[in-house]
Write a protein that holds these residues in place. Structure first.
Motif, mmCIF file in Angstrom:
data_model
loop_
_atom_site.group_PDB
_atom_site.id
_atom_site.type_symbol
_atom_site.label_atom_id
_atom_site.label_comp_id
_atom_site.label_asym_id
_atom_site.label_seq_id
_atom_site.Cartn_x
_atom_site.Cartn_y
_atom_site.Cartn_z
ATOM 1 N N PRO A 42 0.792 -1.437 -0.015
ATOM 2 C CA PRO A 42 0.031 0.063 0.014
ATOM 3 C C PRO A 42 0.978 1.291 -0.311
ATOM 4 O O PRO A 42 0.287 2.215 -0.422
ATOM 5 N N ARG A 43 2.079 1.099 0.359
ATOM 6 C CA ARG A 43 2.936 2.440 0.573
ATOM 7 C C ARG A 43 3.328 2.717 -0.895
ATOM 8 O O ARG A 43 3.474 3.849 -1.229
ATOM 9 N N CYS A 44 3.795 1.394 -1.731
ATOM 10 C CA CYS A 44 4.198 1.912 -2.962
ATOM 11 C C CYS A 44 2.930 2.241 -3.694
ATOM 12 O O CYS A 44 3.331 3.240 -4.672
ATOM 13 N N LEU A 45 1.874 1.870 -3.560
ATOM 14 C CA LEU A 45 0.710 2.580 -4.381
ATOM 15 C C LEU A 45 0.494 3.854 -4.071
ATOM 16 O O LEU A 45 0.117 4.582 -4.761
ATOM 17 N N THR A 46 0.642 4.296 -2.803
ATOM 18 C CA THR A 46 0.173 5.527 -2.357
ATOM 19 C C THR A 46 1.370 6.534 -2.934
ATOM 20 O O THR A 46 1.172 7.635 -3.421
ATOM 21 N N LEU A 47 2.626 6.080 -2.901
ATOM 22 C CA LEU A 47 3.796 6.920 -3.587
ATOM 23 C C LEU A 47 3.557 7.203 -4.998
ATOM 24 O O LEU A 47 3.678 8.195 -5.417
ATOM 25 N N GLN A 48 3.103 5.988 -5.685
ATOM 26 C CA GLN A 48 2.754 6.160 -7.077
ATOM 27 C C GLN A 48 1.485 7.185 -7.285
ATOM 28 O O GLN A 48 1.787 8.047 -8.236
ATOM 29 N N GLU A 49 0.395 7.334 -6.453
ATOM 30 C CA GLU A 49 -0.519 8.252 -6.464
ATOM 31 C C GLU A 49 0.162 9.717 -6.360
ATOM 32 O O GLU A 49 -0.656 10.971 -7.092
ATOM 33 N N ILE A 50 0.911 9.738 -5.410
ATOM 34 C CA ILE A 50 1.560 11.039 -5.128
ATOM 35 C C ILE A 50 2.300 11.536 -6.274
ATOM 36 O O ILE A 50 2.119 12.789 -6.829
ATOM 37 N N LEU A 51 3.279 10.827 -6.754
ATOM 38 C CA LEU A 51 4.073 11.052 -7.926
ATOM 39 C C LEU A 51 3.093 11.434 -9.492
ATOM 40 O O LEU A 51 3.572 12.050 -9.995
ATOM 41 N N ARG A 52 2.124 10.930 -9.409
ATOM 42 C CA ARG A 52 1.322 10.938 -10.764
ATOM 43 C C ARG A 52 0.539 11.976 -10.646
ATOM 44 O O ARG A 52 -0.136 12.740 -11.782
#
Length: 224
Positions: A42-52
């Protein structure tokens, strides 16, 4: 946020050295390692959302910065590249500045702060139409390396690999990344049996880019 004072920085160093001398590294239990693994996805998915989440202005500045970086010789220093990016952005009409955060150095501190006593990045002030509120965009051409660990867990390395080498984003976005990566770094170091050093804590990382006390260096738009 305010910058860390010299005494606060020194205290961080003292606390770290004392904690290292008082206890030996301990290996984490299997249950703790499993818990860290469950938190990773979930941390990776959250980081992806932030960067996108990229605004039109951020996208334009990033595109221009990458173009300027490609035009520079590979032997050019990072400091010179930052100055070139500021100059080019100003030529494109952006209110760009080279910012430097710094603190008083000492021999003892340089032994534990491997990146020295100052840090440079770029900021761009943008305004909404009709004289709206100014928004600060931070540009860093050496972003990912600031979060890398020499002996990181696989999970933490996956997070840092997701970070861009060139960061362009708002203070709010940067703060979210710092909070997440510093938390993950703490877990990574703990899992490896190490204490977290002062320069890997969120307060120290925030002082690099988010200090209210930073010096803006004037660079003319026609610099060659």
């Amino acid at each position: 946020m305010g910058s860390l004072t010299e005494e606060q920085l020194l205290q961080m160093v003292r606390d770290f050295i004392e904690s290292e001398s008082e206890s030996e590294p301990k290996s984490e239990s299997l249950s703790t390692s499993n818990a860290l693994s469950q938190d990773h996805k979930p941390r990776c998915l959250t980081l992806q959302e932030i960067l996108r989440d990229v605004t039109d202005i951020e996208g334009d500045i990033l595109q221009k910065t990458l173009k300027y970086a490609k035009s520079v010789e590979s032997t050019e220093s990072t400091s010179n590249l930052k100055r070139l990016v500021v100059m080019k952005l100003k030529m494109d009409g952006y209110e760009a500045s080279l910012c430097k955060t710094s603190w008083v150095s000492s021999a003892d501190r340089l032994q534990v702060f491997p990146y020295g006593s100052e840090y440079e990045y770029i900021d761009v002030m943008t305004r909404e139409m009709n004289g709206g509120k100014a928004t600060r965009i931070i540009v860093d051409v050496d972003f990912r390396s600031q979060f890398e660990l020499a002996k990181a867990t696989t999970g933490y390395k996956e997070l840092t690999d997701m970070l861009p080498s060139v960061f362009v984003g708002s203070e709010a976005k940067l703060n979210k990344i710092i909070s997440m990566l510093c938390s993950a770094a703490k877990e990574s170091l703990k899992e490896k049996g190490h204490h977290i050093p002062p320069w890997r804590k969120a307060s120290y990382m925030q002082s690099k880019w988010l200090s209210e006390h930073c010096k803006k260096i004037s660079i003319p738009a026609n610099l060659e």
